[in-house]
Design an enzyme around this catalytic site. Sequence first.
Site, PDB file in Angstrom:
ATOM      1  N   GLY A 221      12.745  31.132   1.152  1.00  0.00           N
ATOM      2  CA  GLY A 221      12.185  29.935   0.633  1.00  0.00           C
ATOM      3  C   GLY A 221      11.840  30.442  -0.984  1.00  0.00           C
ATOM      4  O   GLY A 221      11.971  31.246  -1.379  1.00  0.00           O
ATOM      5  N   LYS A 222      11.319  29.313  -1.572  1.00  0.00           N
ATOM      6  CA  LYS A 222      10.742  29.470  -2.879  1.00  0.00           C
ATOM      7  C   LYS A 222       9.922  30.668  -3.232  1.00  0.00           C
ATOM      8  O   LYS A 222       9.773  31.279  -4.216  1.00  0.00           O
ATOM      9  CB  LYS A 222       9.887  28.318  -3.360  1.00  0.00           C
ATOM     10  CG  LYS A 222      11.029  27.200  -3.919  1.00  0.00           C
ATOM     11  CD  LYS A 222      10.152  25.982  -4.736  1.00  0.00           C
ATOM     12  CE  LYS A 222      11.024  25.126  -4.782  1.00  0.00           C
ATOM     13  NZ  LYS A 222      10.112  23.680  -5.319  1.00  0.00           N
ATOM     14  N   ARG A 223       9.154  30.938  -2.146  1.00  0.00           N
ATOM     15  CA  ARG A 223       7.847  32.059  -2.271  1.00  0.00           C
ATOM     16  C   ARG A 223       8.495  33.389  -1.972  1.00  0.00           C
ATOM     17  O   ARG A 223       7.647  34.479  -2.100  1.00  0.00           O
ATOM     18  CB  ARG A 223       6.785  31.790  -1.482  1.00  0.00           C
ATOM     19  CG  ARG A 223       5.853  30.785  -2.218  1.00  0.00           C
ATOM     20  CD  ARG A 223       4.352  30.609  -1.453  1.00  0.00           C
ATOM     21  NE  ARG A 223       4.454  29.150  -1.188  1.00  0.00           N
ATOM     22  CZ  ARG A 223       4.908  28.394  -0.037  1.00  0.00           C
ATOM     23  NH1 ARG A 223       5.292  28.853   1.032  1.00  0.00           N
ATOM     24  NH2 ARG A 223       4.618  27.201  -0.280  1.00  0.00           N
TER      25      ARG A 223
END
Length: 480
Positions: free
Chosen positions: A246-248
Amino acid sequence: MKKAITRFAPSPTGYIHIGNLRSAIYPYLTAQQTGGKMILRIEDTDRERYVEGATELIEDTLKWVGLDWDEGPLVGGPSEPYFQSERRDIYMKWVQKLLDSGRAYADPTPPEKIDEYRRECNAAKKPFLYRNYRPENPPKWEPGMPIRFKSEPKSYDWHDEVMGDMHTGPEVCDDIILIKRDGYPTYNFAHIVDDAEMGITHVMRGVEYLPSTPNYLALYEAFGLDRPLLVSLPHILAPSGNKKLGKRDGAKSVTEYRSDGVLPEAMLNYLACLGWNDGTEKEIYTKDELIKAFSLDRIQNSGARYDETKLLWMNGQWIRRIFDEQGARALYDRTVNFWPEEAASYPEDYRVKVLSIIYDRLKTMSDLRTMTTYFFTDPEINVDTIINNKFLKKISESEIEDLLKKTISELTNLKEWNEESIQDALNKLLSDTNRKPAELFSLIRIAVSFAPFSPALNLTLDVLGRETTLARLNAVARAI
Ligand code: GLU
């Protein structure tokens, strides 16, 4: 091999992550390998998630990586238009067939009522299936009313090229929405129509669509369509744990990697091999080699772990390969935006020389910004850096000054200034001063660069030139 017609069908919702781009690579390779074609289709019917400029970013990114589509935006083709938002008449024509055959109905139920049904099911701990709440006498369709599929509770068996033989029971078939209240089709419906109209033979997409597949099979049946080959691409996993990337999780967008100076060859190579291998140890592939070697049956069915270090390693390999195979000039042409500001006033030939001695240390092109500044601007002198250096700590300041002076005189007397003559002078200095290379060379390297590392010293001095080298050594000798 039968010609495959594949598609990449992104939604223009903003930035392009690693997984999005990989979903374009496999359809591209499959199409190329079989002499077929890949269609680019923009799935822009979710107007809430639509982002201005996202389509251009998709097009630009595909071109950058070299994934040229055979039909779609910019290039056109027989199935125009390739934007779903411009195909609404087509979806209405297709949905009409289902309304006529009794396999779809207009649904007047207000959203609040649907929420109530859902709560009822949740409270009774029963799955919420809309088909149990289907209106008995659906009205004639009017704009603003959703149109739903009239499902039949059936079991399905199918084969997924990656996931294998699949089976589901009747509990998963439901009255999915085909046309939304806003008049736009759902993904679930639009892609069936488009894939059929565009003659898609291989539906290759993320594994997140696997659970909905029985509903797609029901639609193929209702329309009397042959099933295309279904190919679910496994998730890309975060560097640690078992969750989807994911983005994180530290993965940058494809655009960010591009502006960091990751080469398109490396991006393509890395992503193609993320979840696929040809069964050998081979790791570096050109696009043509990938087209030859790729096969659907070697896509792994479990998630592939994202590893940025590996991507950057591969990029380093590609930087070297381009230099070795195409030459310094060809690599230089790829570096135009990546030099430190000060480099702008230097001639291209000089930058090519700098690149030629530093390229094999680059992980990304943007490393040039930090690794080459001293070739373009005099470093700030910091005496502490010299006297605290681990190789120079034991040498007194006057000895350091003396070493610098001997170096200056040796280099001043050099008849010619080139790699070999400089190396000879350095060797002579070593024996004259009785110093270890780590001591003498560290001193000279720091004095001319004040950088944590540099290419081989003779090469560095050669590129810097006699005048700059001596000026810098003199300046440091004065400062000690
Ligand atoms: N528009 C869908 C997405 O971006 C594509 C799914 C598909 O390829 O069918 O996830």
